[in-house]
Design a protein around this motif. Structure first.
Motif, PDB file in Angstrom:
ATOM      1  N   GLU A  16       0.843  -1.193   0.000  1.00  0.00           N
ATOM      2  CA  GLU A  16       0.000   0.000   0.000  1.00  0.00           C
ATOM      3  C   GLU A  16       0.883   1.251   0.000  1.00  0.00           C
ATOM      4  O   GLU A  16       1.770   1.391   0.840  1.00  0.00           O
ATOM      5  CB  GLU A  16      -0.900   0.005   1.241  1.00  0.00           C
ATOM      6  N   SER A  66       2.443   4.861   0.634  1.00  0.00           N
ATOM      7  CA  SER A  66       2.403   5.757   1.785  1.00  0.00           C
ATOM      8  C   SER A  66       1.658   7.033   1.403  1.00  0.00           C
ATOM      9  O   SER A  66       1.395   7.292   0.219  1.00  0.00           O
ATOM     10  CB  SER A  66       3.821   6.101   2.234  1.00  0.00           C
ATOM     11  N   ARG A 124       2.794   9.969   1.432  1.00  0.00           N
ATOM     12  CA  ARG A 124       3.707  10.780   0.606  1.00  0.00           C
ATOM     13  C   ARG A 124       3.716  10.275  -0.834  1.00  0.00           C
ATOM     14  O   ARG A 124       3.695  11.068  -1.783  1.00  0.00           O
ATOM     15  CB  ARG A 124       5.115  10.706   1.196  1.00  0.00           C
ATOM     16  N   GLU A 125       3.712   8.956  -1.023  1.00  0.00           N
ATOM     17  CA  GLU A 125       3.700   8.392  -2.375  1.00  0.00           C
ATOM     18  C   GLU A 125       2.379   8.678  -3.082  1.00  0.00           C
ATOM     19  O   GLU A 125       2.349   8.972  -4.282  1.00  0.00           O
ATOM     20  CB  GLU A 125       3.962   6.890  -2.311  1.00  0.00           C
ATOM     21  N   ARG A 126       1.283   8.611  -2.344  1.00  0.00           N
ATOM     22  CA  ARG A 126      -0.017   8.904  -2.939  1.00  0.00           C
ATOM     23  C   ARG A 126      -0.076  10.367  -3.389  1.00  0.00           C
ATOM     24  O   ARG A 126      -0.619  10.673  -4.449  1.00  0.00           O
ATOM     25  CB  ARG A 126      -1.138   8.608  -1.933  1.00  0.00           C
TER      26      ARG A 126
END
Length: 259
Positions: A145, A147, A149-151
């Motif tokens: 899933e 993070s 920050r990545e989203r």
């Protein structure tokens, strides 16, 4: 051997090969210069490598590693073969763990065959390579899933794609914008937004094209170029598949101006 480059990027490239060798041609030895994954689309050929012989038919996959020798034969088929080959950079091959498995070939597998038939653009080629690498290494490449920050990076890159939809944007460009490796970026983007970057960019272009066609001020060719399609036939084919009608007909169906 006839070779055509379909896509060339920093982390991977896609090539179409057509071999016309037959049973009466002498077998030849080749050496892989880089990590590669070749999907057999039609025909068949034999391959001897790493002390093992393989017979590859439509749907099978040949996995090549730098410095690895193999001998190709065409004793069972008179028309040669046609392959799509994905060549990977060392960094991407390492990220996919492609060099850690000993398998040199995979038999025709349902999901691999479906992915292989889509190998044209970078996104599809990378998804295909990811699946083959997982099978070759015996380890899952499932994406965890993302993070928060990545989203956020995925959404920000989606907005950047919208602002630059008419530009020749590739997977490497989008990944660089997100500050991630192409492989990791593709997985994060798809997990966050439900589509690959290429699919999203294509849909942005089709939406922009629909708006311009509805306006009626531009020709189909002008619209295609304005939204980033460099090939008119590809635009017409893609738009028709999405809208259920060619762009010229779509343009004529625009609502009449109020009296």
């Amino acid at each position: 051997m006839q070779a055509t480059t379909l896509y060339a990027g920093e982390s991977l490239s896609v090539h179409h090969y057509r071999c016309t060798a037959g049973p009466h041609d002498k077998p030849f030895v080749e050496v892989h210069s880089c990590h590669s994954i070749s999907y057999v689309r039609t025909g068949s050929f034999g391959c001897a490598t790493l002390g093992t012989e393989h017979e590859l038919v439509a749907g099978a996959v040949l996995i090549g590693r730098p410095g690895q020798e193999y001998m190709a034969t065409h004793q069972h088929h008179g028309c040669g073969d046609e392959c799509l080959s994905v060549k990977l950079s060392p960094a991407l091959a390492d990220e996919l763990r492609l060099g850690r498995g000993g398998l040199a070939a995979l038999p025709p597998l349902p999901d691999v065959m479906l992915l292989g038939e889509q190998v044209r653009a970078a996104d599809a080629a990378l998804l295909f390579a990811e699946r083959v690498a997982a099978l070759a290494s015996g380890k899952s490449n499932d994406c965890p899933e993302p993070s928060a920050r990545e989203r956020r990076r995925a959404v920000e890159t989606a907005l950047w794609l919208e602002r630059n939809l008419a530009e020749p944007v590739g997977l490497d460009d989008a990944a660089r914008q997100a500050g991630l490796s192409p492989f990791h970026f593709l997985r994060v983007f798809r997990r966050t937004l439900g589509v690959t970057p290429h699919q999203y960019l294509l849909r942005l272009r089709l939406r922009a094209a629909a708006r311009l066609l509805a306006g009626g001020a531009m020709s189909v060719t002008e619209v295609a170029l304005e939204v980033g399609f460099q090939d008119l036939s590809n635009f017409v084919r893609t738009f028709k598949r999405a809208a259920g009608m060619p762009p010229a007909r779509f343009s004529k169906r625009r609502p009449a101006a109020p009296a």
